[in-house]
Design an enzyme around this catalytic site. Structure first.
Site, PDB file in Angstrom:
ATOM      1  CB  SER A   7      -0.956   0.189   1.117  1.00 29.84           C
ATOM      2  OG  SER A   7      -1.596   1.433   1.551  1.00 29.84           O
ATOM      3  CG  HIS A  32      -3.710  -1.563  -1.642  1.00 30.31           C
ATOM      4  ND1 HIS A  32      -4.731  -2.576  -1.852  1.00 30.31           N
ATOM      5  CD2 HIS A  32      -4.336  -0.703  -0.588  1.00 30.31           C
ATOM      6  CE1 HIS A  32      -5.972  -2.313  -1.256  1.00 30.31           C
ATOM      7  NE2 HIS A  32      -5.606  -1.372  -0.140  1.00 30.31           N
ATOM      8  CG  ASP A  34      -4.904   2.287   0.894  1.00 32.35           C
ATOM      9  OD1 ASP A  34      -5.958   1.515   0.939  1.00 32.35           O
ATOM     10  OD2 ASP A  34      -4.020   1.945   1.401  1.00 32.35           O
ATOM     11  CG  MET A  36      -8.800   6.756   2.495  1.00 27.01           C
ATOM     12  SD  MET A  36      -7.975   6.757   4.042  1.00 27.01           S
ATOM     13  CE  MET A  36      -6.919   5.271   3.956  1.00 27.01           C
ATOM     14  CG  HIS A  65      -9.242  -0.053  -0.266  1.00 26.18           C
ATOM     15  ND1 HIS A  65      -8.683  -0.621   0.804  1.00 26.18           N
ATOM     16  CD2 HIS A  65     -10.509  -0.369  -0.104  1.00 26.18           C
ATOM     17  CE1 HIS A  65      -9.604  -0.489   1.750  1.00 26.18           C
ATOM     18  NE2 HIS A  65     -10.903  -0.504   1.153  1.00 26.18           N
ATOM     19  CG  MET A  67     -11.538   2.693   1.897  1.00 30.88           C
ATOM     20  SD  MET A  67      -9.790   2.654   2.912  1.00 30.88           S
ATOM     21  CE  MET A  67      -8.751   3.049   1.496  1.00 30.88           C
ATOM     22  CG  MET A 135     -11.534  -3.166   5.026  1.00 28.35           C
ATOM     23  SD  MET A 135     -10.025  -2.644   4.369  1.00 28.35           S
ATOM     24  CE  MET A 135      -9.087  -1.754   5.812  1.00 28.35           C
ATOM     25  CG  ASP A 173      -6.000  -3.176   3.169  1.00 26.07           C
ATOM     26  OD1 ASP A 173      -4.928  -2.810   3.728  1.00 26.07           O
ATOM     27  OD2 ASP A 173      -6.660  -2.363   2.535  1.00 26.07           O
TER      28      ASP A 173
HETATM   29  C1  DX5 Z   1      -6.399   1.428   5.621  1.00 26.27           C
HETATM   30  C2  DX5 Z   1      -5.948   1.147   4.307  1.00 26.27           C
HETATM   31  C3  DX5 Z   1      -4.825   0.038   4.139  1.00 26.27           C
HETATM   32  C4  DX5 Z   1      -3.493   0.666   4.834  1.00 26.27           C
HETATM   33  C5  DX5 Z   1      -2.574  -0.451   5.413  1.00 26.27           C
HETATM   34  O1  DX5 Z   1      -7.415   2.160   5.738  1.00 26.27           O
HETATM   35  O2  DX5 Z   1      -6.816   0.505   3.398  1.00 26.27           O
HETATM   36  O3  DX5 Z   1      -4.315  -0.263   2.919  1.00 26.27           O
HETATM   37  O4  DX5 Z   1      -2.811   1.421   4.077  1.00 26.27           O
HETATM   38  O5  DX5 Z   1      -1.427  -0.054   6.250  1.00 26.27           O
HETATM   39  P1  DX5 Z   1      -0.967  -0.913   7.112  1.00 26.27           P
HETATM   40  O6  DX5 Z   1      -0.390  -2.092   6.612  1.00 26.27           O
HETATM   41  O7  DX5 Z   1       0.166  -0.189   7.727  1.00 26.27           O
HETATM   42  O8  DX5 Z   1      -1.961  -1.335   8.126  1.00 26.27           O
HETATM   43 ZN    ZN Z   2      -6.319  -0.503   1.411  1.00 26.45          ZN
END
Ligand code: DX5
Ligand code: ZN
Length: 217
Positions: A7, A32, A34, A36, A65, A67, A135, A173
């Site tokens: 990620s 990956h 993320d 948000m 991903h 969110m 998750m 994840d």
């Molecule tokens: C959290 C994300 C993850 C995150 C994982 O909301 O979806 O992908 O970046 O980070 P680590 O591996 O540090 O928990």
């Molecule tokens: Zn993620």
């Protein structure tokens, strides 16, 4: 072999071209991303314009991903920007519409569920998606601790897939490291997503070890 999807939330955003080179050299299978929006989760990261730029830095498979609320509104933007797969949350208002649009655009699809959401919520999606993203932390931030109670959902989802989608990828994840990653692949996960543990250490060594985890499908 287990697939590894670092990620980039934990990468150095001032040098993403170097970070992608590092991921490729380390043997990462996917990247990956993320996304948000500050509404579905309490954090804001980046969107399609950034993805369009980093698409020039690497040929790694972009595992986005989302969110975000109302994901169907943004599927075309993310597809145009170069995402290879879009994973949406089953807790949003229109996951099916987003998945159908992504399929029309010819990209892969995934459905994700939060730690508090039962596996039954994704059962109807299993025959028609490429991936289920379990998750193992509450989404929003990197660097949180793994929630072990989520692990049984992996085998429940694998059971839903037997007979209707044998090639389903199950990714995990949140809080994934050498110990929790092994627990998840033993339970049937085929993709490990990790941010802080990979970027904060010898990524190549860890990826080499993690790829050998788990049953080969
Ligand atoms: C959290 C994300 C993850 C995150 C994982 O909301 O979806 O992908 O970046 O980070 P680590 O591996 O540090 O928990
Ligand atoms: Zn993620």
């Amino acid at each position: 072999m287990t697939k590894i999807s670092p990620s980039i939330l934990s990468a150095d955003f001032s040098a993403l071209d170097r970070e992608f080179a590092r991921m490729e050299d380390a043997g990462a299978d996917w990247a990956h991303l993320d996304i948000m929006d500050g509404a579905f989760v309490r954090n804001i990261t980046f969107g399609a314009p950034v993805i369009r730029s980093i698409r020039k830095c690497t040929d790694l498979f972009f595992d986005a991903h989302l969110m975000i609320r109302d994901p169907v509104r943004y599927v075309d933007d993310f597809a145009d920007a170069g995402c290879d797969m879009i994973t949406v949350h089953c807790e949003t208002e229109n996951p099916w519409e987003a998945i159908d649009r992504a399929k029309e655009r010819g990209i892969k699809t995934g459905i994700s569920l939060n730690p508090g959401t039962p596996s039954s919520m994704v059962e109807e999606f299993v025959p028609r998606v490429d991936l289920v993203l379990v998750m193992t932390v509450n989404p929003g931030f990197g660097g949180q601790s793994f929630i072990g109670e989520c692990v049984p959902k992996i085998s429940e989802i694998r059971k839903f897939a037997s007979g209707c989608n044998a090639g389903l990828e199950i990714s995990v994840d949140g809080g994934i490291n050498s110990v929790t990653g092994k627990i998840c692949t033993d339970a049937g996960a085929t993709v490990l997503v990790a941010g802080s543990s990979l970027f904060g250490s010898d990524m190549k060594k860890l990826i080499g070890e993690w790829k050998r985890f788990g049953p080969t499908l």
